[in-house]
Design a protein around this motif. Structure first.
Motif, PDB file in Angstrom:
ATOM      1  N   GLU A   2       1.048  -1.249   0.054  1.00 11.96           N
ATOM      2  CA  GLU A   2      -0.100  -0.019  -0.065  1.00 11.96           C
ATOM      3  C   GLU A   2       0.702   1.282  -0.052  1.00 11.96           C
ATOM      4  N   ALA A   3       0.315   2.222  -0.535  1.00  8.27           N
ATOM      5  CA  ALA A   3       1.145   3.547  -0.710  1.00  8.27           C
ATOM      6  C   ALA A   3      -0.135   4.610  -0.391  1.00  8.27           C
ATOM      7  N   TYR A   4       0.542   5.868  -0.100  1.00  9.12           N
ATOM      8  CA  TYR A   4      -0.314   7.209   0.091  1.00  9.12           C
ATOM      9  C   TYR A   4       0.460   8.044  -1.045  1.00  9.12           C
ATOM     10  N   VAL A   5      -0.352   8.457  -1.771  1.00  8.72           N
ATOM     11  CA  VAL A   5       0.065   9.397  -2.933  1.00  8.72           C
ATOM     12  C   VAL A   5      -0.638  10.932  -2.684  1.00  8.72           C
TER      13      VAL A   5
ATOM     14  N   ILE B  89     -11.180  15.536  -9.277  1.00  8.33           N
ATOM     15  CA  ILE B  89     -10.254  14.505  -8.858  1.00  8.33           C
ATOM     16  C   ILE B  89     -11.266  13.226  -8.556  1.00  8.33           C
ATOM     17  N   ALA B  90     -12.208  13.242  -8.001  1.00  9.21           N
ATOM     18  CA  ALA B  90     -12.874  12.000  -7.324  1.00  9.21           C
ATOM     19  C   ALA B  90     -13.179  11.051  -8.615  1.00  9.21           C
ATOM     20  N   LEU B  91     -14.013  11.870  -9.426  1.00 10.79           N
ATOM     21  CA  LEU B  91     -14.424  11.146 -11.057  1.00 10.79           C
ATOM     22  C   LEU B  91     -13.197  10.225 -11.566  1.00 10.79           C
ATOM     23  N   ALA B  92     -11.955  11.310 -11.579  1.00 11.24           N
ATOM     24  CA  ALA B  92     -10.804  10.455 -12.322  1.00 11.24           C
ATOM     25  C   ALA B  92     -10.217   9.236 -11.417  1.00 11.24           C
ATOM     26  N   VAL B  93     -10.150   9.338 -10.069  1.00  9.92           N
ATOM     27  CA  VAL B  93      -9.406   8.317  -9.462  1.00  9.92           C
ATOM     28  C   VAL B  93     -10.324   7.405  -8.999  1.00  9.92           C
ATOM     29  N   ALA B  94     -11.669   7.317  -8.994  1.00 11.32           N
ATOM     30  CA  ALA B  94     -12.712   6.411  -8.930  1.00 11.32           C
ATOM     31  C   ALA B  94     -12.457   5.389  -9.874  1.00 11.32           C
ATOM     32  N   ARG B  95     -11.988   5.682 -10.981  1.00 13.73           N
ATOM     33  CA  ARG B  95     -11.835   4.631 -12.045  1.00 13.73           C
ATOM     34  C   ARG B  95     -10.465   3.691 -11.776  1.00 13.73           C
ATOM     35  N   TYR B  96      -9.971   3.796 -10.969  1.00 10.05           N
ATOM     36  CA  TYR B  96      -8.813   2.899 -10.404  1.00 10.05           C
ATOM     37  C   TYR B  96      -9.187   1.907  -9.419  1.00 10.05           C
TER      38      TYR B  96
ATOM     39  N   GLU C   3      -7.429   0.268  -7.530  1.00  6.99           N
ATOM     40  CA  GLU C   3      -6.474   0.390  -6.711  1.00  6.99           C
ATOM     41  C   GLU C   3      -6.542   1.329  -5.539  1.00  6.99           C
ATOM     42  N   VAL C   4      -7.351   2.538  -5.976  1.00  5.78           N
ATOM     43  CA  VAL C   4      -7.498   3.599  -5.058  1.00  5.78           C
ATOM     44  C   VAL C   4      -8.577   3.211  -4.258  1.00  5.78           C
ATOM     45  N   VAL C   5      -8.139   3.140  -2.738  1.00  7.59           N
ATOM     46  CA  VAL C   5      -9.304   2.611  -1.866  1.00  7.59           C
ATOM     47  C   VAL C   5      -9.936   3.698  -1.064  1.00  7.59           C
ATOM     48  N   GLY C   6      -9.373   4.882  -1.279  1.00 10.67           N
ATOM     49  CA  GLY C   6      -9.308   5.949  -0.258  1.00 10.67           C
ATOM     50  C   GLY C   6      -8.796   7.373  -0.993  1.00 10.67           C
ATOM     51  N   ALA C   7      -9.606   8.310  -0.834  1.00 14.91           N
ATOM     52  CA  ALA C   7      -9.298   9.558  -1.405  1.00 14.91           C
ATOM     53  C   ALA C   7      -9.873  10.726  -0.786  1.00 14.91           C
TER      54      ALA C   7
ATOM     55  N   LEU D 197      -4.147  10.104  -1.845  1.00 22.60           N
ATOM     56  CA  LEU D 197      -4.928   8.907  -2.114  1.00 22.60           C
ATOM     57  C   LEU D 197      -4.217   7.706  -1.520  1.00 22.60           C
ATOM     58  N   HIS D 198      -5.063   6.950  -1.156  1.00 24.10           N
ATOM     59  CA  HIS D 198      -4.553   5.433  -0.464  1.00 24.10           C
ATOM     60  C   HIS D 198      -4.761   4.570  -1.443  1.00 24.10           C
ATOM     61  N   ILE D 199      -3.589   3.933  -1.887  1.00 19.69           N
ATOM     62  CA  ILE D 199      -3.587   2.868  -2.979  1.00 19.69           C
ATOM     63  C   ILE D 199      -3.098   1.669  -2.254  1.00 19.69           C
ATOM     64  N   ARG D 200      -3.931   0.405  -2.828  1.00 19.48           N
ATOM     65  CA  ARG D 200      -3.529  -0.668  -2.321  1.00 19.48           C
ATOM     66  C   ARG D 200      -3.059  -1.551  -3.652  1.00 19.48           C
ATOM     67  N   ALA D 201      -1.970  -2.351  -3.623  1.00 21.85           N
ATOM     68  CA  ALA D 201      -1.955  -3.006  -5.081  1.00 21.85           C
ATOM     69  C   ALA D 201      -1.062  -4.434  -4.591  1.00 21.85           C
ATOM     70  N   THR D 202      -0.650  -5.181  -5.810  1.00 22.14           N
ATOM     71  CA  THR D 202      -0.154  -6.525  -5.570  1.00 22.14           C
ATOM     72  C   THR D 202       1.365  -6.165  -5.256  1.00 22.14           C
ATOM     73  N   ASP D 203       2.244  -5.429  -5.317  1.00 30.39           N
ATOM     74  CA  ASP D 203       3.588  -5.191  -5.068  1.00 30.39           C
ATOM     75  C   ASP D 203       3.947  -3.795  -5.742  1.00 30.39           C
ATOM     76  N   VAL D 204       5.440  -3.421  -5.415  1.00 32.06           N
ATOM     77  CA  VAL D 204       5.572  -2.131  -5.541  1.00 32.06           C
ATOM     78  C   VAL D 204       5.622  -1.714  -7.164  1.00 32.06           C
ATOM     79  N   ARG D 205       5.751  -2.536  -7.966  1.00 30.40           N
ATOM     80  CA  ARG D 205       5.775  -2.143  -9.541  1.00 30.40           C
ATOM     81  C   ARG D 205       4.477  -2.087  -9.736  1.00 30.40           C
ATOM     82  N   HIS D 206       3.319  -2.766  -9.429  1.00 24.76           N
ATOM     83  CA  HIS D 206       2.017  -2.205  -9.462  1.00 24.76           C
ATOM     84  C   HIS D 206       1.562  -1.108  -8.967  1.00 24.76           C
ATOM     85  N   VAL D 207       2.264  -0.625  -7.518  1.00 21.72           N
ATOM     86  CA  VAL D 207       1.825   0.738  -7.309  1.00 21.72           C
ATOM     87  C   VAL D 207       2.382   1.869  -8.114  1.00 21.72           C
TER      88      VAL D 207
END
Length: 161
Positions: free
Chosen positions: A66-69, A82-89, A91-95, A106-116
């Motif tokens: 996970e990462a915070y961006v 912003i909400a409309l754009a990031v809702a398409r991903y 991996e974005v579990v919070g904004a 943004l709070h992002i969850r992914a499978t690995d660092v490369r995915h982030v």
């Protein structure tokens, strides 16, 4: 809606285990099962309780990183854009919009660092994004589910649920 101590205790019991019966909650908070049911119904109708769901460990679904961006946007980008754009991903579990230099976090969850990295690259390519600043989570120090700590209405401090 104003929550009294019993409402807070019922919510805390539901957060701890939403599958327990009204009778079990009633024993815990000192009410009958029917009184607990009436209060839960009222809390749902008022919007204080928005629903019930299963909490699943993200790692069980393969989301181990996970990462915070921070997003820095051009001009007067509207939060709704912003909400409309990031809702398409997915991996974005919070904004949220935030104070400070950045426009959103943004709070992002992914499978690995490369995915982030790939997700951040795609988000950075959005037309309103000027730049991003990210931080990868190494370990969670506190991870309380929402509702386990409720603000005390009298003085604004937090009361454990």
């Amino acid at each position: 809606m104003e929550l009294d101590r019993l409402d807070r205790d019922i919510i805390a019991a539901l957060v701890e285990d939403a599958r327990q019966t009204y009778a079990e909650i009633g024993q815990e908070v000192g009410l009958s099962a029917s009184a607990v049911k009436r209060r839960v119904d009222r809390l749902r109708e008022s919007g204080a309780i928005t629903g019930f769901s299963a909490m699943v460990a993200p790692a069980a679904l393969g989301w181990t990183t996970e990462a915070y961006v921070e997003l820095f946007c051009q001009g007067k980008t509207k939060p709704s854009d912003i909400a409309l754009a990031v809702a398409r991903y997915p991996e974005v579990v919070g904004a949220a919009t935030i104070t400070g230099e950045a426009d959103a976090l943004l709070h992002i969850r992914a499978t690995d660092v490369r995915h982030v990295e790939r997700v951040i690259e795609r988000i950075a390519a959005e037309p309103f994004v000027v730049r991003t600043k990210s931080a990868i989570v190494l370990s969670r120090l506190v991870d309380s589910p929402p509702g386990t700590t409720l603000p005390d209405a009298r003085n604004g401090s937090h009361v454990p649920g």
